[in-house]
Write an enzyme that holds these catalytic residues in place. Structure first.
Site, PDB file in Angstrom:
ATOM      1  N   TYR A  57       0.833  -1.195   0.000  1.00 29.35           N
ATOM      2  CA  TYR A  57       0.000   0.000   0.000  1.00 29.35           C
ATOM      3  C   TYR A  57       0.874   1.253   0.000  1.00 29.35           C
ATOM      4  CZ  TYR A  57      -3.645  -3.318   1.474  1.00 29.35           C
ATOM      5  OH  TYR A  57      -4.510  -4.384   1.556  1.00 29.35           O
ATOM      6  N   LYS A 229     -23.274   7.005  -2.365  1.00 27.61           N
ATOM      7  CA  LYS A 229     -22.767   8.310  -2.813  1.00 27.61           C
ATOM      8  C   LYS A 229     -22.249   8.308  -4.238  1.00 27.61           C
ATOM      9  CE  LYS A 229     -21.503   9.635   1.906  1.00 27.61           C
ATOM     10  NZ  LYS A 229     -20.399  10.024   2.835  1.00 27.61           N
ATOM     11  N   GLY A 294     -11.981   1.641   5.277  1.00 26.08           N
ATOM     12  CA  GLY A 294     -10.991   2.700   5.148  1.00 26.08           C
ATOM     13  C   GLY A 294     -11.581   4.066   5.419  1.00 26.08           C
ATOM     14  N   ARG A 296     -10.237   8.353   4.800  1.00 23.99           N
ATOM     15  CA  ARG A 296      -9.199   9.294   4.364  1.00 23.99           C
ATOM     16  C   ARG A 296      -9.058  10.480   5.310  1.00 23.99           C
ATOM     17  NH1 ARG A 296      -7.648   9.138  -1.205  1.00 23.99           N
ATOM     18  NH2 ARG A 296      -8.769   7.585  -2.443  1.00 23.99           N
TER      19      ARG A 296
END
Length: 332
Positions: A57, A229, A294, A296
């Site tokens: 990653y 979304k 996850g 951000r």
């Protein structure tokens, strides 16, 4: 937050675990380091004590960011789950795919899990994370050029040395798990699982339930699609591999959003977002120990953590499953 033990190991993790692929930037169209650090801290402050990462990653960047975050968190209060077996720094093993790093430079990804390589990777992970042990060390993808037994001998050695608390696998079949188990007791298998991708329920879930192995579900939101979304015509950032994925055709986005519209009222009655309802459904499925999600930034992290507060009654889960049964996606 609910905390669950991985298999028969001594590692206890939060049912909602921070998935750290996106903060590494690689294949997600970039990430902001300060936002990532804030997201990790916000997760921990809201009961998410576990973080899942991998050397691949961001080619070490995700682990380095986590290492920086760990300087502000008591190490024994957090569980670090990382991986090995994907190499971009040497051409050995089984070629996987071509890619580019965060600077746009071409790299070749190889699946390689030879014994010495696994030991080397562990040392590199420990250095980047700034810690002296890893809670769960997982092979990222099976390497068909190396016997599974050889790979697991390295895991057994690392456990004996105290450098890892438990060994796990990712993307393994039940048969591959059986082979690995001849050498070492596995704690978990990390595999893709979501409302719209439930293949593992046929064979892997029954096997893991029977043998007391945990399942760590990644992409439970189908990489954002089940949040509601994403609309038809959505524009992905450069380098974002969701573009072109079979789930992200305009037709499938339309069909999934129609399904989400049917379960949205249930989310609203619980004061939850669609994403929180989806995460709650995931960790209440039989055999699923952990949902990796996850974030951000801090706000996303807080919202993810609060999904643990959403409790679904059996009849509500049945309602969701009934609506899912009516959902037909267009196959490529």
């Amino acid at each position: 937050m609910e905390y669950r033990v991985l298999g028969t190991s001594e590692v206890k993790v939060s049912a909602i675990t921070f998935g750290a692929w996106a903060i590494g930037g690689w294949m997600w169209g970039g990430a902001d380091r300060k936002d990532a650090l804030d997201a990790i801290r916000a997760s921990w402050d809201n009961g998410v004590t576990s973080i899942d990462t991998a050397p691949a990653y961001g080619q070490g960047l995700s682990e380095e960011i986590i290492g920086e975050a760990l300087q502000q968190i008591q190490r024994d209060k957090v569980q670090i789950l990382t991986k090995y077996g994907l190499r971009w720094d040497l051409k050995k093993g089984e070629f996987f795919f071509n890619s580019t790093d965060n600077d746009g430079k071409p790299i070749d990804m190889y699946r390689y899990a030879g014994k010495e390589s696994v030991i080397e990777e562990c040392e590199n992970c420990l250095r980047r994370l700034g810690t002296d042990y890893i809670d769960l060390f997982q092979i990222h993808w099976a390497d068909n050029t190396t016997p599974i037994e050889e790979t697991m001998e390295a895991i057994q050695l690392l456990q004996e040395q105290g450098k890892i608390k438990a060994g796990g696998v990712c993307n393994y079949t039940a048969d591959q798990m059986k082979t690995a188990e001849k050498v070492v007791s596995l704690a978990a298998n990390q595999v893709p699982y979501s409302m719209v991708l439930r293949d593992i329920e046929k064979e892997l879930v029954p096997y893991c339930r029977e043998h007391n192995k945990s399942i760590i579900a990644y992409s439970p939101l189908q990489r954002g699609l089940l949040s509601g979304k994403i609309k038809p015509g959505y524009s992905f950032n450069e380098g974002d591999t969701r573009s072109g994925n079979r789930f992200y055709t305009d037709e499938n986005i339309t069909r999934i959003n129609a399904f989400l519209a049917k379960i949205r009222p249930l989310a609203e009655t619980k004061g939850a977002t669609l994403a929180q309802l989806v995460i709650a459904w995931t960790i209440q499925q039989p055999g699923i120990t952990v949902a990796l999600v996850g974030a951000r930034n801090a706000e996303q992290a807080i919202q993810n953590a609060r999904a643990a507060e959403v409790q679904l009654k059996p009849e509500e889960i049945m309602f969701i499953n009934d609506q899912l049964a009516k959902l037909e996606l267009v196959q490529p």
